[in-house]
Design an enzyme around this catalytic site. Structure first.
Site, mmCIF file in Angstrom:
data_model
loop_
_atom_site.group_PDB
_atom_site.id
_atom_site.type_symbol
_atom_site.label_atom_id
_atom_site.label_comp_id
_atom_site.label_asym_id
_atom_site.label_seq_id
_atom_site.Cartn_x
_atom_site.Cartn_y
_atom_site.Cartn_z
ATOM 1 N N CYS A 197 0.836 -1.204 0.000
ATOM 2 C CA CYS A 197 0.000 0.000 0.000
ATOM 3 C C CYS A 197 0.871 1.254 0.000
ATOM 4 C CB CYS A 197 -0.994 -0.051 1.152
ATOM 5 S SG CYS A 197 -2.477 0.888 0.780
ATOM 6 N N HIS B 30 -3.566 -5.147 0.379
ATOM 7 C CA HIS B 30 -2.972 -5.670 1.620
ATOM 8 C C HIS B 30 -3.007 -7.199 1.636
ATOM 9 C CE1 HIS B 30 -2.772 -1.870 3.985
ATOM 10 N NE2 HIS B 30 -3.697 -1.511 3.111
ATOM 11 N N GLU C 96 -1.518 -9.123 3.517
ATOM 12 C CA GLU C 96 -1.411 -9.634 4.898
ATOM 13 C C GLU C 96 -2.762 -9.989 5.514
ATOM 14 O OE1 GLU C 96 -0.911 -6.540 3.949
ATOM 15 O OE2 GLU C 96 -1.416 -5.063 5.494
HETATM 16 N N1 GLN Z 1 -1.998 6.650 2.728
HETATM 17 C C1 GLN Z 1 -2.097 5.894 1.541
HETATM 18 C C2 GLN Z 1 -3.459 6.043 0.881
HETATM 19 O O1 GLN Z 1 -4.399 6.442 1.489
HETATM 20 C C3 GLN Z 1 -1.804 4.429 1.809
HETATM 21 C C4 GLN Z 1 -2.745 3.758 2.749
HETATM 22 C C5 GLN Z 1 -2.247 2.455 3.277
HETATM 23 O O2 GLN Z 1 -1.038 2.194 3.261
HETATM 24 N N2 GLN Z 1 -3.134 1.636 3.812
HETATM 25 O O3 GLN Z 1 -3.604 5.743 -0.281
#
Ligand code: GLN
Length: 537
Positions: free
Chosen positions: A383, A509, A511
């Site tokens: 992310c 994600h 994970e």
């Molecule tokens: N801050 C980034 C976004 O909003 C990544 C978010 C995250 O890593 N979950 O896109």
């Protein structure tokens, strides 16, 4: 089984005794006997969900398939049971009250005075029963957050009392409590347990099973004493000794016969033999690693292990799957800004840049990516970690000076990460992200395709910003390829660097989907790459 059985798990004496792990372990044991089980968490705080809580407050926010932002215990439930959970599996006081107040505004209560009893307790009870109405379960295990005696958990305990009264044998209460060891006296003490059970009884609930968290084994005398004072059979006093790993707990609970005691008390015959050989095989591999690798986890909440719970557990699964011990070095991204990436990341066999929000430590993360890219160290960006990889590539390979994400720099001349059009219209902080499972199409001949062995995958999201397709051609020409996309909206989900041993950034994600039964292929392969790096070093 025709009637769903409802098992409540309450906690006494102290928080952090591991109600989530006990609930997940019981679910695993019952599941291994062929029952269909789901687990739910009732949280007594007033937030609608933990999505707006910062990780210092509440650890990681776990995201379900349907995009619910939930308590991290749901991660344990999924990792143990290998069954997806949903919004219905995590209810907060805020959500209960919101629903009651909305009904009141609509006139649903036909002019009656809306009260904690029966309206709030009815809403709690229907949230518990709802789980099995949509999809029949033999068992619904409901963990009640907090500790008995907390003012905020009173309505939940009252709802349990009512359900027990209404449904008799179909409802069972397990109380998890602490039996502390006083070293000065050289003894385990049962008094806190007695008091906490008394408190439950005062609230009208007699626990059926008492699980005692302890650092030392309980002898028969102690079990008998707890049974006598707390009004349960001696066989219903279950020891929960500190374990080396949370994954030992199902085995320990099986030895203590927690599952058969539950079945006995709710009059379900113990028919099938329990088969948890898959779990035992996982533990065998986990505990007998052939070698080890060092992986750095770069983030800004490194002092707080719970903030990266699912990532750490994914490494446990991937380590066991490779029979490798994965040593995680938590590296603070702000420290990288001060001391440089080389000093803190040298000797690592793999580098993971973590998800996150906000600007703090961002340049440290970008330096960590650069270090991994230039030194050919296996890299996984998740992310925000993927977004950092894109920014780094833009700045240092494409020479787009001051390239950035508009999350951090609205004036950047090269907004390589930008907010999605659809998100621009939304204001407020809660539930405004791209959340939950989306499909992603993989490019054949990519590393991602090799890893997943499938063209179409499904992964969970939690973010507002995206790769800016305006720059895609430039990136691909220079060797950073988009190998996974969400086709419906043409969003880049995976980037890879071709001439690097293992460099993958994912907007989703992975994970959240790694379980004991299904270790996530990206993590499994990342650990494999780290092992290769170590061997070639
Ligand atoms: N801050 C980034 C976004 O909003 C990544 C978010 C995250 O890593 N979950 O896109």
């Amino acid at each position: 089984m025709s009637n769903t059985k409802f098992i409540f798990v309450t906690g006494g004496v102290s928080s952090s005794l591991g109600k989530g792990i006990i609930s997940a372990s019981l679910a695993k044991l019952l599941q291994s006997r062929g029952f269909k089980v789901t687990i739910q968490k009732l949280d007594p705080y007033i937030n609608i969900d933990p999505g707006t809580l910062n990780p210092y407050e509440h650890g990681e926010c776990y995201v379900t398939e349907d995009g619910a932002e939930t308590d991290l215990d749901l991660g344990h439930y999924e990792r143990f049971s290998n069954e997806p959970t949903s919004q219905a599996n995590n209810i907060t006081t805020g959500r209960i009250y919101l629903s009651v107040i909305e009904k009141e505004r609509k006139g649903v209560y036909l002019g009656s005075t809306v009260q904690v009893i029966p309206h709030i307790t009815d809403e709690i009870k229907s949230s518990v029963k709802l789980l099995t109405e949509r999809n029949h379960y033999d068992f619904v295990i409901t963990e009640i957050g907090g500790t008995v005696g907390d003012i905020e958990s009173l309505p939940y305990i009252e709802a349990v009392r009512q359900m027990k009264w209404e449904m008799g044998k179909d409802v069972l209460v397990i109380h998890l409590t602490l039996v502390p060891y006083l070293s000065a006296a050289g003894e385990l003490k049962t008094k806190p347990t007695q008091h906490s059970v008394k408190m439950l009884q005062e609230q009208g609930v007699q626990p059926d099973i008492i699980v005692c968290r302890t650092e030392h084994h309980l002898n028969d005398h102690l079990r008998e004493k707890i049974a006598r004072f707390c009004n349960v059979a001696q066989s219903s006093v279950i020891e929960s000794i500190d374990a080396e790993s949370i994954y030992d707990v199902p085995i320990l609970m099986r030895q203590e016969k927690l599952d058969t005691e539950v079945l006995k008390l709710i009059n379900v015959p113990v028919e099938n033999d329990l088969d948890i050989s898959d779990w035992e095989e996982f533990l065998r591999k986990l505990k007998n690693p052939k070698t080890e690798v060092n992986i750095a986890l770069v983030g800004k909440y490194v002092e707080l292990k719970d903030a990266y719970k699912s990532i750490l557990e994914s490494f446990v699964h991937a380590g066991a799957s490779n029979q490798v011990k994965v040593n995680i070095r938590m590296v603070h991204s702000e420290l990288i800004e001060k001391q440089g990436a080389a000093k803190l990341l040298k000797g690592m066999n793999g580098i993971l840049v973590a998800p996150g929000f906000g600007e703090r430590g961002i340049e440290g993360k970008i330096s960590a990516v650069r270090f991994a890219r230039e030194n050919k160290i296996p890299f996984l960006g998740i992310c925000l970690g993927m977004q950092c990889a894109v920014i780094e590539f833009a700045r240092n390979v494409l020479k787009l000076n001051n390239a950035h994400s508009t999350e951090f720099d609205l004036q950047t001349p090269f907004p390589v990460i930008d907010i999605m059009e659809a998100q621009k219209k939304i204001s407020g902080m809660g539930g405004t992200m791209r959340l939950g499972s989306y499909d992603c199409k993989l490019k054949p001949n990519s590393r991602a395709f090799d890893i997943y062995q499938s063209e179409l995958i499904h992964e969970r999201h939690r973010h507002r910003f995206e790769f800016n397709n305006h720059f895609l051609e430039k990136f691909e020409a220079a060797g950073m390829i988009a190998t996974g996309t969400y086709q419906a909206e043409n969003l880049v989900e995976i980037v890879e660097i071709k001439n690097h041993p293992w460099f993958i950034g994912v907007q989703f994600h992975p994970e959240y989907k790694s379980t004991v039964a299904n270790p996530h292929p990206l993590f499994v392969n990342f650990v494999k790459a780290a092992l290769k790096q170590k061997q070639e070093e």
